[in-house]
Design an enzyme around this catalytic site. Structure first.
Site, PDB file in Angstrom:
ATOM      1  N   GLU A  98      60.962  -1.198 -19.261  1.00 16.04           N
ATOM      2  CA  GLU A  98      60.836  -1.073 -20.711  1.00 16.04           C
ATOM      3  C   GLU A  98      61.732  -2.117 -21.354  1.00 16.04           C
ATOM      4  OE1 GLU A  98      61.603   2.996 -21.856  1.00 16.04           O
ATOM      5  OE2 GLU A  98      59.497   3.498 -21.605  1.00 16.04           O
ATOM      6  N   HIS A 144      61.362   2.729 -34.069  1.00 12.38           N
ATOM      7  CA  HIS A 144      60.517   2.310 -32.954  1.00 12.38           C
ATOM      8  C   HIS A 144      59.522   1.279 -33.473  1.00 12.38           C
ATOM      9  CE1 HIS A 144      57.945   2.200 -29.494  1.00 12.38           C
ATOM     10  NE2 HIS A 144      58.826   2.929 -28.836  1.00 12.38           N
ATOM     11  N   ARG A 190      64.578  -3.120 -28.868  1.00 12.27           N
ATOM     12  CA  ARG A 190      63.737  -2.570 -29.945  1.00 12.27           C
ATOM     13  C   ARG A 190      64.036  -3.133 -31.318  1.00 12.27           C
ATOM     14  NH1 ARG A 190      63.199   3.657 -28.013  1.00 12.27           N
ATOM     15  NH2 ARG A 190      61.789   3.088 -26.351  1.00 12.27           N
ATOM     16  N   HIS A 206      62.974   6.587 -35.251  1.00 15.70           N
ATOM     17  CA  HIS A 206      62.704   7.090 -33.906  1.00 15.70           C
ATOM     18  C   HIS A 206      63.902   7.774 -33.261  1.00 15.70           C
ATOM     19  CE1 HIS A 206      60.804   7.339 -30.049  1.00 15.70           C
ATOM     20  NE2 HIS A 206      61.634   6.490 -29.470  1.00 15.70           N
ATOM     21  N   ARG A 261      70.201   2.063 -29.013  1.00 13.50           N
ATOM     22  CA  ARG A 261      69.965   2.700 -27.716  1.00 13.50           C
ATOM     23  C   ARG A 261      69.035   1.850 -26.852  1.00 13.50           C
ATOM     24  NH1 ARG A 261      65.462   6.899 -26.280  1.00 13.50           N
ATOM     25  NH2 ARG A 261      64.459   5.609 -27.831  1.00 13.50           N
TER      26      ARG A 261
HETATM   27  C1  LIG Z   1      57.758  10.322 -29.484  1.00 18.46           C
HETATM   28  C2  LIG Z   1      59.062  10.175 -28.753  1.00 18.46           C
HETATM   29  C3  LIG Z   1      59.104   9.486 -27.539  1.00 18.46           C
HETATM   30  C4  LIG Z   1      60.305   9.349 -26.845  1.00 18.46           C
HETATM   31  N1  LIG Z   1      60.299   8.735 -25.619  1.00 18.46           N
HETATM   32  C5  LIG Z   1      61.451   8.717 -24.897  1.00 18.46           C
HETATM   33  C6  LIG Z   1      61.465   8.220 -23.570  1.00 18.46           C
HETATM   34  O1  LIG Z   1      60.455   7.815 -23.027  1.00 18.46           O
HETATM   35  N2  LIG Z   1      62.646   8.235 -22.898  1.00 18.46           N
HETATM   36  C7  LIG Z   1      63.807   8.692 -23.448  1.00 18.46           C
HETATM   37  O2  LIG Z   1      64.847   8.687 -22.787  1.00 18.46           O
HETATM   38  N3  LIG Z   1      63.804   9.180 -24.701  1.00 18.46           N
HETATM   39  C8  LIG Z   1      62.668   9.207 -25.425  1.00 18.46           C
HETATM   40  N4  LIG Z   1      62.685   9.727 -26.690  1.00 18.46           N
HETATM   41  C9  LIG Z   1      63.931  10.279 -27.206  1.00 18.46           C
HETATM   42  C10 LIG Z   1      64.202  11.589 -26.507  1.00 18.46           C
HETATM   43  O3  LIG Z   1      62.991  12.300 -26.386  1.00 18.46           O
HETATM   44  C11 LIG Z   1      65.181  12.431 -27.284  1.00 18.46           C
HETATM   45  O4  LIG Z   1      66.303  11.676 -27.661  1.00 18.46           O
HETATM   46  C12 LIG Z   1      65.647  13.588 -26.424  1.00 18.46           C
HETATM   47  O5  LIG Z   1      64.543  14.300 -25.927  1.00 18.46           O
HETATM   48  C13 LIG Z   1      66.525  14.491 -27.244  1.00 18.46           C
HETATM   49  O6  LIG Z   1      66.772  15.638 -26.505  1.00 18.46           O
HETATM   50  P1  LIG Z   1      67.666  16.759 -27.141  1.00 18.46           P
HETATM   51  O7  LIG Z   1      67.723  17.851 -26.143  1.00 18.46           O
HETATM   52  O8  LIG Z   1      68.928  16.159 -27.612  1.00 18.46           O
HETATM   53  O9  LIG Z   1      66.869  17.198 -28.461  1.00 18.46           O
HETATM   54  P2  LIG Z   1      65.388  17.780 -28.665  1.00 18.46           P
HETATM   55  O10 LIG Z   1      64.556  17.644 -27.463  1.00 18.46           O
HETATM   56  O11 LIG Z   1      64.887  17.184 -29.923  1.00 18.46           O
HETATM   57  O12 LIG Z   1      65.657  19.303 -28.886  1.00 18.46           O
HETATM   58  C14 LIG Z   1      66.330  19.763 -30.029  1.00 18.46           C
HETATM   59  C15 LIG Z   1      66.235  21.260 -30.061  1.00 18.46           C
HETATM   60  O13 LIG Z   1      67.076  21.800 -31.058  1.00 18.46           O
HETATM   61  C16 LIG Z   1      66.356  22.778 -31.788  1.00 18.46           C
HETATM   62  N5  LIG Z   1      66.992  22.897 -33.096  1.00 18.46           N
HETATM   63  C17 LIG Z   1      67.163  21.945 -34.034  1.00 18.46           C
HETATM   64  N6  LIG Z   1      67.842  22.445 -35.092  1.00 18.46           N
HETATM   65  C18 LIG Z   1      68.093  23.747 -34.813  1.00 18.46           C
HETATM   66  C19 LIG Z   1      68.734  24.802 -35.510  1.00 18.46           C
HETATM   67  N7  LIG Z   1      69.280  24.623 -36.716  1.00 18.46           N
HETATM   68  N8  LIG Z   1      68.778  26.014 -34.937  1.00 18.46           N
HETATM   69  C20 LIG Z   1      68.229  26.241 -33.730  1.00 18.46           C
HETATM   70  N9  LIG Z   1      67.622  25.272 -33.015  1.00 18.46           N
HETATM   71  C21 LIG Z   1      67.553  24.040 -33.552  1.00 18.46           C
HETATM   72  C22 LIG Z   1      64.944  22.272 -31.791  1.00 18.46           C
HETATM   73  O14 LIG Z   1      64.024  23.271 -32.104  1.00 18.46           O
HETATM   74  C23 LIG Z   1      64.844  21.789 -30.352  1.00 18.46           C
HETATM   75  O15 LIG Z   1      64.619  22.858 -29.478  1.00 18.46           O
HETATM   76  C24 LIG Z   1      61.492   9.878 -27.394  1.00 18.46           C
HETATM   77  C25 LIG Z   1      61.460  10.549 -28.603  1.00 18.46           C
HETATM   78  C26 LIG Z   1      60.254  10.710 -29.283  1.00 18.46           C
HETATM   79  C27 LIG Z   1      60.241  11.458 -30.582  1.00 18.46           C
END
Ligand SMILES: Cc1cc2nc3c(=O)[nH]c(=O)nc-3n(C[C@H](O)[C@H](O)[C@H](O)COP(=O)(O)OP(=O)(O)OC[C@H]3O[C@@H](n4cnc5c(N)ncnc54)[C@H](O)[C@@H]3O)c2cc1C
Length: 575
Positions: free
Chosen positions: A127, A247, A296, A357, A392
């Site tokens: 990537e 993105h 990016r 993004h 990032r």
């Molecule tokens: C379309 C897309 C493609 C991506 N592709 C990649 C990739 O290929 N590789 C990579 O490394 N990263 C990628 N990313 C980034 C990566 O997906 C995220 O940075 C990562 O998944 C974040 O994980 P997380 O556990 O921190 O948050 P999330 O997976 O966003 O989870 C957050 C959680 O917190 C909960 N939450 C939020 N606020 C509250 C609240 N007040 N009370 C209770 N619960 C709450 C939500 O409901 C959710 O369950 C991508 C992101 C997107 C949007």
């Protein structure tokens, strides 16, 4: 210490745990699994369903030095280059050295990555910004869905208590200012309904990103920056908020499209797709040695520049030469998303433009996930560990969630039993007036036009003025008793407003161009003044107080950042 809370009814029920994990993406569920495996009583609270969040949407994969000839050192070098001089090198070193084993443990937890059918070796792709093939992927372009599936299954199998459809509102603290749990609002009817509290001496914020602060984003609806807003209200330091990654290749769905937009993964460019303008000119050639695979920010800027030069609202991603078989096998999700919107990438180029993004900044943490509030941890996209610096590197975020979740779990388990949660005390400050639900779209538009890919003093000042007006209007309505009722929509909008104000303040303060922060009025990187992080806390008057670290390494979280006060870097008309 600042302790401000959202206007909300008093908790009507409570329960106790060793640790509350807020959020159920890769960061939250990995923390929960590892804490539970060590015997801790864990409660996972999540805003929607367990699999709602950015994790499920991740397409490209997870970066880790797993391939022949690749090393953590090379991964570190690529990460530092993408971070444009602002990465905390020791945090990156932990990420890249512990990353390969963390991915292996994820596989042991049940995640199935694409592998060579003959040898069983994990298939790795490239990537943007990576000089090696080091991205492990699953289901072709459905990596996040597989990671989420595996973690949700494991959490259910482990019998971990989960509270779905529950919005965490604020941190509870005891008289000594230590974490004592959270307040939350359970949506819908059930054993626990309405506002309640979970008392615990440790709280892990894993609430994901803040993409919904802009009108067009790849992030799902739950990404409203709640963790950052909660941390600010609780008096914690947040950092690097100005660095929002846009993105470059998000499917362009028309001029008025708002909310979550479909992403066309970088992996499509990794496999050889070209960026072209309406005349078919490959405009990335000659702009960067990696052409379409440049970091990016470079690609997003080049697309935005070309859009301006040609007076258009999008460019095109051309991968017709992949042929139908490769599209169907390697990128089935993206192919389906394109076709659902009436575009067939096998026969026509896909219209694309940049959209918000990834938040490189967030709640400032150390290498064990501690924030500056005792007992409060942050993990994943909501945290700022320093690994991403000013930008990032692609596919480092799932890895960060994994690696730092494990570090946090170790720390929680090491401290378990050392302290019962203290008695929560009521905050001295009155609750924050809530903005109206209609203000959400207004602030999103303000942010996209004033604090988007291209920034300058005038645009940022307009955004700041607009946000101030929304804040004043909320206060005025509260004074007259005409403010909106507390509900999920108004609480989320209040979080978005606080995050937007803080982000704009940081973007106005940083008068240089670096990583994904592009100031048209300060087009150069200025290492002499800006080779440092901006750190923000909320004053008791509820305005962001910006300071700067002495250098790129974060000081220990026990040290409140006092160096190089913001006065040295004046913000015009600070809001
Ligand atoms: C379309 C897309 C493609 C991506 N592709 C990649 C990739 O290929 N590789 C990579 O490394 N990263 C990628 N990313 C980034 C990566 O997906 C995220 O940075 C990562 O998944 C974040 O994980 P997380 O556990 O921190 O948050 P999330 O997976 O966003 O989870 C957050 C959680 O917190 C909960 N939450 C939020 N606020 C509250 C609240 N007040 N009370 C209770 N619960 C709450 C939500 O409901 C959710 O369950 C991508 C992101 C997107 C949007």
């Amino acid at each position: 210490m600042t302790d401000i809370r959202l206007a909300a009814p008093a908790p009507g029920w409570s329960r106790a745990a060793d640790v509350v994990v807020v959020g159920s993406g890769v960061a939250g569920l990995t923390t929960a699994l590892r804490c539970a495996a060590g015997g801790a009583r864990v409660v996972v609270v999540t805003k929607a369903r367990l699999d709602d969040g950015s994790t499920r949407w991740a397409q490209g994969g997870i970066a880790a030095a797993l391939g022949d000839g690749d090393t953590p050192r090379q991964h570190l070098d690529d990460t530092l280059v993408a971070g444009a001089g602002l990465c905390d090198e020791s945090a990156v070193r932990l990420l890249v050295t512990e990353g390969p084993d963390a991915v292996r443990r994820l596989i042991a937890t049940g995640a199935r990555f694409d592998a060579d059918p003959l040898t069983g070796a994990i298939l790795l792709t490239r990537e943007g910004g990576h000089h090696r093939r080091r991205i492990a992927h699953a289901g072709g372009d459905a990596t996040g869905a597989e990671v989420s599936r595996a973690l949700v299954d494991a959490v259910r199998a482990a019998g971990i208590e989960t509270v779905e459809n529950a919005l965490v509102l604020d941190l509870l603290t005891d008289a000594a200012g230590r974490t004592a749990g959270v307040t939350l609002h359970v949506m819908g009817e059930g054993a626990r309904d309405g506002v309640g509290a979970v008392h615990a001496p440790a709280v892990v914020l894993a609430t994901g990103g803040m993409g919904q602060v802009f009108s067009a984003t790849t992030n799902p609806a739950v990404s409203t920056g709640d963790g950052v807003a909660l941390a600010l209200r609780a008096g914690a330091e947040v950092s690097d908020l100005e660095f929002v990654q846009f993105h470059p290749t998000v499917m362009w769905l028309g001029a008025g499209a708002e909310g979550q937009q479909p992403l066309v993964s970088e992996a499509v460019r990794g496999e050889g797709a070209h960026l072209v303008d309406a005349d078919g000119v490959r405009f990335m050639l000659g702009q960067h040695e990696l052409a379409e695979l440049a970091p990016r920010d470079i690609v997003a800027k080049a697309i935005t520049r070309r859009m301006r030069e040609t007076g258009t609202e999008h460019m095109y991603l051309d991968a017709r030469h992949f042929g139908a078989a490769m599209w169907e096998h390697r990128f089935p999700t993206i192919l389906a998303a394109c076709r659902a919107h009436g575009i067939d990438p096998v026969t026509e180029p896909v219209p694309v433009s940049p959209a918000a993004h990834y938040a490189s900044g967030g709640v400032r943490t150390d290498e064990r996930g501690h924030t500056t509030v005792p007992g409060l941890y942050a993990c994943g996209e909501t945290a700022c560990t320093g690994v991403h610096g000013a930008n990032r590197l692609a596919s480092n975020s799932l890895l960060e969630g994994l690696v730092y979740a494990e570090r946090i779990a170790e720390d929680v388990l090491a401290g378990r039993g050392a302290r019962a949660p203290g008695e929560p005390v009521a905050p001295a400050a009155p609750a924050d007036p809530l903005p109206g639900p209609a203000d959400r779209a207004v602030l999103q538009r303000l942010m996209t036009s004033g604090a988007g890919v291209l920034r300058d003093a005038a645009g940022l000042a307009t955004a700041a003025d607009g946000l101030r007006e929304l804040r004043e209007r909320a206060r005025e309505a509260a004074r007259h008793g005409t403010g909106p009722e507390p509900c999920v929509d108004t609480w989320e909008t209040a979080n978005l407003l606080l995050v937007a104000e803080t982000l704009v303040t940081c973007a106005r303060t940083r008068k240089e161009t670096r990583g994904c922060h592009w100031r048209e009025d300060y087009p150069e990187r200025d290492d002499e003044r800006w080779h440092r992080h901006l750190v923000v806390t909320l004053t008791p008057e509820r305005t962001p107080d910006v300071r700067a670290t002495p250098g790129t390494a974060f000081p220990p979280v026990s040290t409140v950042v006092t160096a190089a006060p913001a006065a040295e870097y004046p913000v015009e008309n600070r809001s």
